[in-house]
Design an enzyme around this catalytic site. Structure first.
Site, PDB file in Angstrom:
ATOM      1  N   CYS A   1      -1.575  -6.682   6.912  1.00 51.58           N
ATOM      2  CA  CYS A   1      -0.812  -8.476   6.145  1.00 51.58           C
ATOM      3  C   CYS A   1       0.447  -8.814   7.347  1.00 51.58           C
ATOM      4  O   CYS A   1      -0.375  -9.757   7.722  1.00 51.58           O
ATOM      5  CB  CYS A   1      -0.249  -8.072   4.823  1.00 51.58           C
ATOM      6  N   PHE A  29      13.689  -2.745   4.639  1.00 50.68           N
ATOM      7  CA  PHE A  29      13.121  -3.197   6.314  1.00 50.68           C
ATOM      8  C   PHE A  29      14.344  -3.314   6.994  1.00 50.68           C
ATOM      9  O   PHE A  29      13.805  -4.121   8.224  1.00 50.68           O
ATOM     10  CB  PHE A  29      12.499  -4.153   5.891  1.00 50.68           C
ATOM     11  N   GLU A  54       1.093  -1.063  -0.221  1.00 51.82           N
ATOM     12  CA  GLU A  54      -0.038  -0.704   0.186  1.00 51.82           C
ATOM     13  C   GLU A  54       0.683   0.972  -0.288  1.00 51.82           C
ATOM     14  O   GLU A  54       2.312   1.047   0.740  1.00 51.82           O
ATOM     15  CB  GLU A  54      -0.862  -0.281   0.877  1.00 51.82           C
ATOM     16  N   GLY A 106      11.361   0.762  14.359  1.00 52.79           N
ATOM     17  CA  GLY A 106       9.979   1.706  14.263  1.00 52.79           C
ATOM     18  C   GLY A 106       8.730   0.936  15.198  1.00 52.79           C
ATOM     19  O   GLY A 106       9.527   0.442  16.602  1.00 52.79           O
ATOM     20  N   GLY A 117       2.368  -3.207  11.432  1.00 56.28           N
ATOM     21  CA  GLY A 117       0.820  -3.313  11.647  1.00 56.28           C
ATOM     22  C   GLY A 117       1.132  -2.965  10.036  1.00 56.28           C
ATOM     23  O   GLY A 117       0.769  -4.039   9.587  1.00 56.28           O
TER      24      GLY A 117
HETATM   25  P1  NAD Z   1     -10.576  -5.388   1.188  1.00 55.45           P
HETATM   26  O1  NAD Z   1     -10.540  -5.662   2.498  1.00 55.45           O
HETATM   27  O2  NAD Z   1     -10.086  -3.615   1.143  1.00 55.45           O
HETATM   28  O3  NAD Z   1     -11.300  -6.251   0.481  1.00 55.45           O
HETATM   29  C1  NAD Z   1     -12.080  -7.430   0.426  1.00 55.45           C
HETATM   30  C2  NAD Z   1     -13.047  -6.720  -0.613  1.00 55.45           C
HETATM   31  O4  NAD Z   1     -13.898  -7.824  -0.955  1.00 55.45           O
HETATM   32  C3  NAD Z   1     -14.362  -5.346   0.005  1.00 55.45           C
HETATM   33  O5  NAD Z   1     -14.815  -4.367  -0.584  1.00 55.45           O
HETATM   34  C4  NAD Z   1     -15.493  -6.368  -0.062  1.00 55.45           C
HETATM   35  O6  NAD Z   1     -16.685  -6.062   0.112  1.00 55.45           O
HETATM   36  C5  NAD Z   1     -14.995  -7.866  -1.072  1.00 55.45           C
HETATM   37  N1  NAD Z   1     -15.986  -8.591  -0.434  1.00 55.45           N
HETATM   38  C6  NAD Z   1     -15.825  -9.944   0.573  1.00 55.45           C
HETATM   39  N2  NAD Z   1     -16.801 -10.826   0.420  1.00 55.45           N
HETATM   40  C7  NAD Z   1     -17.518 -10.765  -0.972  1.00 55.45           C
HETATM   41  C8  NAD Z   1     -17.915 -11.654  -2.143  1.00 55.45           C
HETATM   42  N3  NAD Z   1     -18.895 -12.186  -1.575  1.00 55.45           N
HETATM   43  N4  NAD Z   1     -18.134 -10.839  -3.246  1.00 55.45           N
HETATM   44  C9  NAD Z   1     -17.229 -10.241  -4.032  1.00 55.45           C
HETATM   45  N5  NAD Z   1     -16.687  -9.013  -2.981  1.00 55.45           N
HETATM   46  C10 NAD Z   1     -16.615  -9.464  -1.714  1.00 55.45           C
HETATM   47  O7  NAD Z   1      -8.711  -6.498   1.438  1.00 55.45           O
HETATM   48  P2  NAD Z   1      -7.741  -5.854   0.677  1.00 55.45           P
HETATM   49  O8  NAD Z   1      -6.495  -5.494   1.407  1.00 55.45           O
HETATM   50  O9  NAD Z   1      -7.721  -6.159  -0.334  1.00 55.45           O
HETATM   51  O10 NAD Z   1      -6.967  -7.729   0.572  1.00 55.45           O
HETATM   52  C11 NAD Z   1      -7.609  -8.500  -0.014  1.00 55.45           C
HETATM   53  C12 NAD Z   1      -6.961 -10.072   0.277  1.00 55.45           C
HETATM   54  O11 NAD Z   1      -5.683  -9.767  -0.236  1.00 55.45           O
HETATM   55  C13 NAD Z   1      -6.312  -9.732   1.685  1.00 55.45           C
HETATM   56  O12 NAD Z   1      -5.890 -11.955   1.557  1.00 55.45           O
HETATM   57  C14 NAD Z   1      -5.277  -9.682   1.128  1.00 55.45           C
HETATM   58  O13 NAD Z   1      -4.194 -10.507   2.771  1.00 55.45           O
HETATM   59  C15 NAD Z   1      -3.885  -9.862   0.322  1.00 55.45           C
HETATM   60  N6  NAD Z   1      -3.241  -8.682   0.324  1.00 55.45           N
HETATM   61  C16 NAD Z   1      -3.451  -7.568   0.219  1.00 55.45           C
HETATM   62  C17 NAD Z   1      -2.638  -6.953   0.712  1.00 55.45           C
HETATM   63  C18 NAD Z   1      -2.322  -5.037   1.154  1.00 55.45           C
HETATM   64  O14 NAD Z   1      -1.784  -4.959   1.307  1.00 55.45           O
HETATM   65  N7  NAD Z   1      -4.010  -4.540   1.139  1.00 55.45           N
HETATM   66  C19 NAD Z   1      -1.254  -7.099  -0.191  1.00 55.45           C
HETATM   67  C20 NAD Z   1      -1.078  -8.634  -0.426  1.00 55.45           C
HETATM   68  C21 NAD Z   1      -2.647  -9.286  -0.355  1.00 55.45           C
END
Ligand code: NAD
Length: 444
Positions: A262, A251, A154, A255, A259
């Site tokens: 992930c 990394f 992010e 800090g 958090g």
């Molecule tokens: P998020 O909570 O921001 O987004 C998840 C989305 O899925 C939400 O908009 C929610 O409304 C939607 N959703 C839930 N159930 C649903 C369904 N049944 N049908 C359609 N939509 C549905 O989550 P995120 O941060 O984007 O993370 C998603 C995945 O990616 C997680 O497994 C996370 O670990 C992984 N990930 C996240 C990051 C990061 O930096 N945020 C990086 C790499 C991997």
């Protein structure tokens, strides 16, 4: 290729926009109708630099659309990317309910050959669970199950997606691998390495990567503690070890603990997966414990600098778990603020982007509109997230509005000698005054 991305959060939206920019026809679908409505109207529900522009461009060129119609978008797609959340359960394991729900929805609506690609971070074995759900619906012959973990950060998610260090593909059939390579075709010209493996290895790669990065963070945080006790400077130590190409400089910034959405949940999940299989993942258990200790240490640092904080006003600069995001999930500022409040402190706070999310999380925090308003009449100011605007504060102005010129810099943004000269009582992490600095500090 016609692609549907299910889940339009931080990962799904970036994935959808990025895959559209690669030339694919992408439909992003979410059950959150308000989110989809906003996206259809051109609004971006999260703060991520560059995301607005890439979404607008691809939507205008007709390659990217948003809908709540799961049935239609599943039927029309050749490849379906699952990008829903996998939050942490109370026992530390990943909650797969959203992934399984999506798998059941796909199983119900699929009516032709589909590549079912997991982008969400999921425990080892989830690909097999999805396969079993599709099998139960009698459609196994139509589905190819693929794992394609996401490594974006992010704050730099677009750049990370468009120019990743590598693409990991876990699949068991040649056609699926060929289709995945086609989806990511522009990355071949950039010579991005592709790691092609089985589904289980691919799922494990994601947890191993996050576990390793979290280990680096906890390691340098412990080195910072040692520096304070022994008279070292953690910035110099980080530079000294980071220049070793076997270690690398990233990394290694001390800090207030890791958090975000992930590292905490993924390290807890890999520890839990190991436990479930009769193995104690000792390094990861220690990494998690150190992280908890470091978060408590931040509260103690403030108390050491201020004395009894009861009734005192403490300003917090930065609330998101890192700069350039509005994401408050598992931010180290949460235990910091709650810990200070528990000791009776009055907390004022400001973040350039995370205020809306933060307002929903804290009681009795006075939210301010900039660093100077936050500092007003404060007994101490804590730099909790290293946003650029906190790196270049007008320190005379800050000092003139504070009740006491006390700064606790949990991101080592400022130079201790300069801060002292400026008249602050300045506390930072792992930078002892005992040793004379002999080299240039690491640029963070
Ligand atoms: P998020 O909570 O921001 O987004 C998840 C989305 O899925 C939400 O908009 C929610 O409304 C939607 N959703 C839930 N159930 C649903 C369904 N049944 N049908 C359609 N939509 C549905 O989550 P995120 O941060 O984007 O993370 C998603 C995945 O990616 C997680 O497994 C996370 O670990 C992984 N990930 C996240 C990051 C990061 O930096 N945020 C990086 C790499 C991997």
């Amino acid at each position: 290729m016609n692609i549907t991305v299910i889940g339009t959060g931080y990962v799904g939206l970036v994935t959808g926009a990025g895959l559209a920019d690669f030339g694919n026809e992408v439909t992003c679908v979410d059950i959150d109708a308000a989110k989809i409505e906003a996206l259809q109207a051109g609004a971006i529900p999260i703060y991520e630099p560059g995301l607005q522009a890439i979404v607008a461009k691809n939507a205008a060129e007709g390659r990217l659309r948003f809908t709540t119609d799961l049935e239609g978008s599943i039927r029309s797609a050749r490849a379906i990317f699952i990008a829903v959340g996998t939050p942490q359960k109370a026992d530390g394991s990943a909650d797969l309910r959203y992934v399984e729900e999506v798998a059941r929805t796909i199983a119900g609506f699929m009516d032709g050959p589909k590549l079912i690609v997991t982008k969400s971070t999921v425990p080892i074995g989830t690909g097999r669970i999805i396969e079993a759900i599709i099998d139960e619906a009698g459609k196994k012959h139509l589905a190819s199950i693929v794992s394609n973990p996401e490594f974006l950060r992010e704050g730099s998610a677009i750049e990370d997606f468009m120019r990743p260090d590598r693409v990991v593909i876990g699949a068991s059939d040649e056609e699926a691998i060929a289709l995945m390579k086609e989806i990511y075709a522009p990355l071949h010209t950039l010579e991005v390495p592709f790691v092609v493996t089985n589904v289980e290895s691919s799922e494990l790669i994601k947890y191993a990567a996050n576990g390793f990065l979290a280990t680096k963070i906890s390691f340098i945080n412990e080195i910072a503690v040692l520096c304070e006790k022994l008279g070292g400077d953690v910035q110099d130590v980080a530079r000294g070890i980071g220049l070793d190409s076997r270690i690398g400089p990233k990394f290694l910034q001390a800090g207030p603990g890791f958090g975000g959405s992930c590292f905490p949940k993924d390290t807890a999940a890999i520890a839990e997966i190991a436990r479930r299989h009769g193995y104690s993942f000792q390094i990861i258990d220690a990494v998690l414990k150190v992280n908890e200790d470091i978060k408590e240490r931040s509260v103690r640092k403030v108390i050491e600098a201020v004395g009894d904080v009861s009734g005192k006003a403490i300003g917090i600069l930065g609330l998101a778990f890192k700069p350039e995001t509005d994401d408050m999930r598992d931010s180290p500022t949460i235990p910091l603020i709650e810990g200070l409040q528990l000791q009776g402190a009055r907390v004022r706070a400001y973040d350039p982007q995370a205020m809306e999310n933060a307002r929903r999380m804290f009681d009795n925090v006075e939210f301010c509109h900039d660093a100077y308003q936050t500092a007003r009449d404060c007994d101490a100011l804590v730099i909790a997230t290293e946003w650029n605007e906190f790196r270049a504060l007008n320190l005379d102005r800050i000092k003139s509005v504070m009740r006491s010129p006390v700064i606790i810099d949990l991101r080592n943004v400022y130079d201790p000698a300069r801060m002292e000269k400026q008249g602050f009582r300045y506390t930072c992490l792992g930078r002892s005054k005992v040793l004379h600095r002999t080299s240039t500090p690491v640029a963070s």
